[in-house]
Design a protein around this motif. Structure first.
Motif, PDB file in Angstrom:
ATOM      1  N   PHE A  70       0.795  -1.235   0.000  1.00  0.00           N
ATOM      2  CA  PHE A  70       0.000   0.000   0.000  1.00  0.00           C
ATOM      3  C   PHE A  70       0.829   1.289   0.000  1.00  0.00           C
ATOM      4  CE2 PHE A  70      -2.900  -3.194   1.823  1.00  0.00           C
ATOM      5  CZ  PHE A  70      -3.982  -3.026   0.975  1.00  0.00           C
ATOM      6  N   VAL A  71       2.138   1.183   0.262  1.00  0.00           N
ATOM      7  CA  VAL A  71       2.958   2.399   0.309  1.00  0.00           C
ATOM      8  C   VAL A  71       4.125   2.319  -0.671  1.00  0.00           C
ATOM      9  CG1 VAL A  71       4.352   3.914   1.757  1.00  0.00           C
ATOM     10  CG2 VAL A  71       2.348   2.771   2.734  1.00  0.00           C
ATOM     11  N   ALA A  72       5.005   1.340  -0.487  1.00  0.00           N
ATOM     12  CA  ALA A  72       6.254   1.301  -1.255  1.00  0.00           C
ATOM     13  C   ALA A  72       6.015   1.081  -2.748  1.00  0.00           C
ATOM     14  CB  ALA A  72       7.166   0.205  -0.696  1.00  0.00           C
ATOM     15  N   ARG A  73       5.238   0.072  -3.097  1.00  0.00           N
ATOM     16  CA  ARG A  73       4.997  -0.203  -4.513  1.00  0.00           C
ATOM     17  C   ARG A  73       4.241   0.943  -5.192  1.00  0.00           C
ATOM     18  NH1 ARG A  73       6.276  -2.934  -9.314  1.00  0.00           N
ATOM     19  NH2 ARG A  73       4.374  -3.161 -10.538  1.00  0.00           N
ATOM     20  N   PRO A  74       3.132   1.449  -4.630  1.00  0.00           N
ATOM     21  CA  PRO A  74       2.478   2.593  -5.285  1.00  0.00           C
ATOM     22  C   PRO A  74       3.384   3.807  -5.423  1.00  0.00           C
ATOM     23  CG  PRO A  74       0.999   1.591  -3.693  1.00  0.00           C
ATOM     24  CD  PRO A  74       2.343   0.950  -3.491  1.00  0.00           C
ATOM     25  N   LEU A  75       4.195   4.100  -4.400  1.00  0.00           N
ATOM     26  CA  LEU A  75       5.095   5.245  -4.477  1.00  0.00           C
ATOM     27  C   LEU A  75       6.129   5.047  -5.587  1.00  0.00           C
ATOM     28  CD1 LEU A  75       5.971   7.941  -3.185  1.00  0.00           C
ATOM     29  CD2 LEU A  75       7.468   6.611  -1.666  1.00  0.00           C
ATOM     30  N   ALA A  76       6.667   3.821  -5.689  1.00  0.00           N
ATOM     31  CA  ALA A  76       7.665   3.536  -6.721  1.00  0.00           C
ATOM     32  C   ALA A  76       7.063   3.653  -8.116  1.00  0.00           C
ATOM     33  CB  ALA A  76       8.239   2.134  -6.511  1.00  0.00           C
ATOM     34  N   VAL A  77       5.857   3.139  -8.298  1.00  0.00           N
ATOM     35  CA  VAL A  77       5.194   3.228  -9.602  1.00  0.00           C
ATOM     36  C   VAL A  77       4.897   4.676  -9.951  1.00  0.00           C
ATOM     37  CG1 VAL A  77       3.088   2.619 -10.875  1.00  0.00           C
ATOM     38  CG2 VAL A  77       4.239   0.898  -9.472  1.00  0.00           C
ATOM     39  N   LEU A  78       4.433   5.426  -8.963  1.00  0.00           N
ATOM     40  CA  LEU A  78       4.103   6.832  -9.193  1.00  0.00           C
ATOM     41  C   LEU A  78       5.341   7.627  -9.633  1.00  0.00           C
ATOM     42  CD1 LEU A  78       1.755   8.891  -8.914  1.00  0.00           C
ATOM     43  CD2 LEU A  78       2.613   9.371  -6.613  1.00  0.00           C
TER      44      LEU A  78
END
Length: 569
Positions: free
Chosen positions: A310-318
């Protein structure tokens, strides 16, 4: 002798049970890889069968062999044309995205497990990359038909992000054991991993593809030769210091995109080998873990997994995609959700064990728990999230069966088998069908009786039609034999009316009473839609304009050929 018999008995039993248990996945929507892991755990030392397996070196070897086979098969089934929309964002995710994900998770793991900064970052590096086996299995096995931009990005990312994860993991392990070289050597290691993997994979793959196309072998030998040469490329690249995983994926990509009769013999065999690799790999990893040890880290691992999802993967994709590429927010959201972890993090977690890192069991058990939670939370919800994010496109009909006739060495004729499901074809004479010029109906089966078709022969619902044609005829044949249900879904998605992509915008505006700017009047409809979606359009892209949804329904290369008109969706 008894140990050999026991090995055959147990391996045969577990593989059979894994295959039969796949029905559970179909019935309840449980990810297959979770089932394979669960069976391995049940068969392990603390499970029903009580099999003691703690050979990390052997598991490491099996993991490499299985992942190489899975990546080779994934490359074989990836079309080069998808690289036009998926390569650059996938490469950004495979490098910058993995780096950001690993850093965010590592900082959290340092706090959750009370580790040093380097130890925490090692946890992040181990779970930082997505897994090809998980992505290929989940997207292919759950009937999710994604638009090309999203699907290509996810598949290419999962096939190319291993070098960065391996680089980060090995660098941090060497830091912890005090064997790290200088900064220049470390950076050279990263460049060598990507550079040699790319160069050898593409070069060797191109040569192997030409060789397979040129050779005249017994049908069963093509797949064995492709596998042997793929493993050779993997080993040679790794020996030279490059990424064998990247090289064998690109080798499969080059082989799979070289047309020829060899592919008809290679693809079915490698599909089975990839399934066997997935089953064997996850069973072995399940045997290797002790559930009681995983439970010790369950709560903190849950926090790490939730932060990853919910945090690391979405932030990286963004950060890695949104500023540089024309992705819509819902596409970014879905790509962020499909950060599936699988066998790769567990195999990477063996590095600290082999390297003699302190508290090595922590890394392995945390990686296992994070993978299990990722597969359950993300993998189990993929169909629901794909519908919610509206990244699916309607699936077109495909032949029930197809096979080459072996008449020509290249561009061979094939037999395509369809079942008549469309009411519009009922009682229609064959001579009135809009058939491709080079295709013909060779036989019709009605109630298990073969009919010899003539121009006056009328089709009936549920007839089985055998068509001889070439692969280029498939788009027209698929449209012809589309069933009522598929046609309804396509009309709901693309709209009842479709317009030619070459239609002038001035004519479209006049017909529908629309207003154009001076520069838009000379454009075609296809050019206008392509411009509005930011270039590199794919089937399913839509533009909201004057209260209508203009949906890309057909493409030829980079050119939009048909645009649907949807009043609402």
């Amino acid at each position: 002798m008894d140990s050999i018999n026991t090995l055959f008995l147990l391996s045969g039993f577990l593989i059979t049970l894994s295959i039969l248990a796949s029905r559970i996945s179909t019935l309840f929507g449980l990810p297959l890889l979770v089932i394979f892991l669960g069976l391995g755990m049940l068969a392990g030392e603390e499970g029903v069968l009580g099999i003691k397996f703690d050979d990390y070196s052997l598991a490491f070897l099996i993991g490499h062999l299985a992942l190489a086979m899975i990546l080779l098969d994934g490359g074989l089934r990836t079309r080069l044309k998808t690289f036009r929309v998926g390569f650059r964002p996938a490469l950004s995710l495979a490098t910058l995205g993995v780096f950001i994900t690993s850093g965010v998770v590592g900082l959290l793991a340092m706090w959750v497990f009370d580790l040093t900064l380097i130890q925490g970052l090692l946890v992040g590096a181990i779970v930082g990359s997505t897994d090809a086996a998980a992505v290929f299995s989940m997207l292919g096995g759950q009937g999710i038909n994604l638009n090309e931009r999203v699907g290509a990005t996810l598949e290419i990312e999962s096939g190319t992000n291993d070098p960065m994860a391996i680089f980060l993991t090995l660098t941090l392990v060497e830091l912890l054991v005090g064997d790290l070289g200088g900064i220049a050597g470390t950076l050279m290691f990263l460049l060598t991993q990507f550079g040699l993997g790319l160069a050898i994979g593409v070069g060797a793959g191109w040569c192997i593809a030409r060789l397979l196309r040129w050779l005249d072998l017994a049908p069963g030998l093509y797949s064995l030769l492709a596998l042997a040469l793929g493993f050779f490329v993997f080993g040679a690249t790794s020996w030279l210091g490059g990424s064998g995983f990247l090289a064998i994926y690109l080798t499969g990509l080059m082989i799979g995109n070289q047309p020829g009769r060899h592919l008809d013999f290679i693809l079915p065999v490698h599909d089975g080998l990839a399934w066997l690799s997935q089953i064997g790999l996850f069973l072995v990893l399940g045997l290797l873990v002790n559930p009681s040890e995983v439970l010790e880290f369950a709560l903190p691992s849950l926090l790490v997994a939730l932060a990853l999802i919910f945090v690391a993967r979405p932030l990286a994709v963004l950060i890695a995609i949104k500023p540089f590429f024309k992705f819509r927010w819902r596409e970014v959201g879905f790509i962020a959700w499909v950060g599936l972890r699988g066998a790769v993090p567990i195999v990477l977690a063996i590095f600290p064990v082999i390297g003699g890192v302190e508290n090595a069991s922590l890394y392995f058990n945390v990686a296992f728990a994070v993978v299990l939670l990722s597969l359950l939370i993300q993998g189990g919800s993929l169909p629901l999230v794909a519908r919610w994010m509206k990244v699916e496109v309607p699936a077109t009909v495909t032949p029930n069966r197809r096979g080459p006739l072996g008449v020509l060495p290249e561009n061979d004729y094939e037999m395509f088998v369809y079942q008549v499901e469309d009411d519009a074809l009922d009682d229609v004479p064959i001579r009135l069908l809009r058939f491709p010029s080079g295709a013909l109906i060779s036989a019709i089966f009605r109630q298990h009786v073969m009919l010899h078709p003539k121009g006056s022969t009328r089709l009936r619902l549920d007839d089985v039609v055998c068509v001889i044609g070439r692969s280029a005829d498939l788009p027209m044949l698929n449209r012809l034999f589309n069933g009522d249900a598929r046609l309804s879904r396509a009309r709901a998605f693309f709209g009842t009316f479709t317009l030619d992509g070459d239609a002038l915008m001035s004519d479209v505006a006049e017909a529908y009473g629309l207003t154009l700017s001076p520069g838009e009047k000379e454009m075609t409809l296809g050019e206008y839609v392509s411009l509005r979606v930011g270039g590199h359009p794919v089937v399913g892209d839509d533009v909201d304009w004057h209260g209508f949804h203009w949906v890309v329904s057909e493409m030829r290369g980079n050119q939009i050929t048909r645009v649907g008109l949807r009043l609402y969706y």
